[in-house]
Design a protein around this motif. Structure first.
Motif, PDB file in Angstrom:
ATOM      1  N   ALA A 160      47.869  95.658-173.928  1.00 13.56           N
ATOM      2  CA  ALA A 160      48.316  95.033-175.210  1.00 13.56           C
ATOM      3  C   ALA A 160      47.322  94.042-175.500  1.00 13.56           C
ATOM      4  O   ALA A 160      46.595  93.405-174.655  1.00 13.56           O
ATOM      5  CB  ALA A 160      49.749  94.574-175.114  1.00 13.56           C
ATOM      6  N   ALA A 161      47.084  93.622-176.923  1.00  7.71           N
ATOM      7  CA  ALA A 161      46.421  92.519-177.324  1.00  7.71           C
ATOM      8  C   ALA A 161      47.318  91.416-177.891  1.00  7.71           C
ATOM      9  O   ALA A 161      48.264  91.858-178.773  1.00  7.71           O
ATOM     10  CB  ALA A 161      45.180  93.186-178.387  1.00  7.71           C
ATOM     11  N   SER A 173      54.473  88.476-172.185  1.00  5.57           N
ATOM     12  CA  SER A 173      53.553  89.608-172.419  1.00  5.57           C
ATOM     13  C   SER A 173      53.159  90.559-171.255  1.00  5.57           C
ATOM     14  O   SER A 173      53.419  91.589-171.063  1.00  5.57           O
ATOM     15  CB  SER A 173      52.621  89.345-173.400  1.00  5.57           C
ATOM     16  N   ILE A 174      52.582  89.594-170.223  1.00  3.97           N
ATOM     17  CA  ILE A 174      51.988  90.355-169.124  1.00  3.97           C
ATOM     18  C   ILE A 174      52.872  90.924-168.211  1.00  3.97           C
ATOM     19  O   ILE A 174      52.639  91.792-167.519  1.00  3.97           O
ATOM     20  CB  ILE A 174      50.894  89.341-168.481  1.00  3.97           C
ATOM     21  N   GLU A 175      54.289  90.510-168.347  1.00  2.00           N
ATOM     22  CA  GLU A 175      55.206  91.002-167.357  1.00  2.00           C
ATOM     23  C   GLU A 175      55.406  92.558-168.038  1.00  2.00           C
ATOM     24  O   GLU A 175      56.002  93.260-166.997  1.00  2.00           O
ATOM     25  CB  GLU A 175      56.402  90.220-167.724  1.00  2.00           C
ATOM     26  N   ASP A 235      44.959  81.411-164.368  1.00  2.00           N
ATOM     27  CA  ASP A 235      45.671  81.526-163.323  1.00  2.00           C
ATOM     28  C   ASP A 235      46.653  82.628-163.627  1.00  2.00           C
ATOM     29  O   ASP A 235      47.525  83.016-162.555  1.00  2.00           O
ATOM     30  CB  ASP A 235      46.347  80.560-162.664  1.00  2.00           C
ATOM     31  N   ILE A 236      46.434  83.357-164.640  1.00  2.00           N
ATOM     32  CA  ILE A 236      47.466  84.490-164.884  1.00  2.00           C
ATOM     33  C   ILE A 236      46.611  85.573-164.670  1.00  2.00           C
ATOM     34  O   ILE A 236      45.883  85.935-165.560  1.00  2.00           O
ATOM     35  CB  ILE A 236      47.987  84.359-166.406  1.00  2.00           C
ATOM     36  N   PRO A 237      47.182  86.566-163.862  1.00  2.00           N
ATOM     37  CA  PRO A 237      46.363  87.997-163.443  1.00  2.00           C
ATOM     38  C   PRO A 237      46.435  88.939-164.607  1.00  2.00           C
ATOM     39  O   PRO A 237      47.235  88.859-165.570  1.00  2.00           O
ATOM     40  CB  PRO A 237      47.128  88.302-162.271  1.00  2.00           C
TER      41      PRO A 237
END
Length: 162
Positions: free
Chosen positions: A6-7, A26-28, A62-64
């Protein structure tokens, strides 16, 4: 790049904890999140594109699986080029929704395969905006509740230099 990417585009002038909250949520839901720092020639920015990218990278380091990039031009062209079919937009209030709905409809007309996801801002951040933070910082107000120390220092450097 793929269907599970996603963007999340924005000017991030500057990035706030509200933006970071949207990124974390979102990254989840996606494998990779492209945080796209946009540069609109019709908009006046406090920070240069490079400064905004630097702040975004620092706040998200720090967010993969977060990739920070920039783009000039029509967002759907970037999405098509990257083969990204999911777009994240954060909403704070009804006034955001009206604008975002217009943009979503236009983007969908230009890129029918695009899915647009609206995430409501966490209630802790639903009332803040980059503009509000810049105004408070310009009067040497405390913005530490809304931005990282790094961004706070950048704001002070930019707004309070003599």
């Amino acid at each position: 790049m793929g269907i599970r990417d996603a963007a999340y585009p924005g000017s991030f002038d500057p990035i706030t904890f509200g933006h970071v909250n949207i990124v974390k949520r979102s990254i989840e839901r996606f494998d990779n999140l492209y945080v796209v720092v946009v540069n609109n020639p019709n908009k006046k920015y406090l920070f240069s594109l490079q400064e905004r990218i630097e702040m975004v990278k620092k706040d998200l380091e720090d967010i993969p699986n977060v990739i920070v990039e920039s783009f000039d031009g029509l967002l759907v062209n970037y999405l098509k080029e990257k083969k990204i079919y999911n777009l994240i937009r954060g909403l704070r209030a009804v006034s955001d929704y009206e604008y975002e709905l217009q943009m979503a409809n236009a983007n969908h007309m230009l890129f029918p395969q695009l899915e647009i996801f609206f995430l409501m801002a966490d209630t802790d951040f639903s009332y803040i905006s980059s503009s509000m933070i810049k105004e408070i910082a310009s009067y040497n107000g405390d913005v530490s509740k809304w931005v990282s120390k790094f961004v706070e220092l950048k704001l002070k450097e930019k707004l309070l230099k003599k």
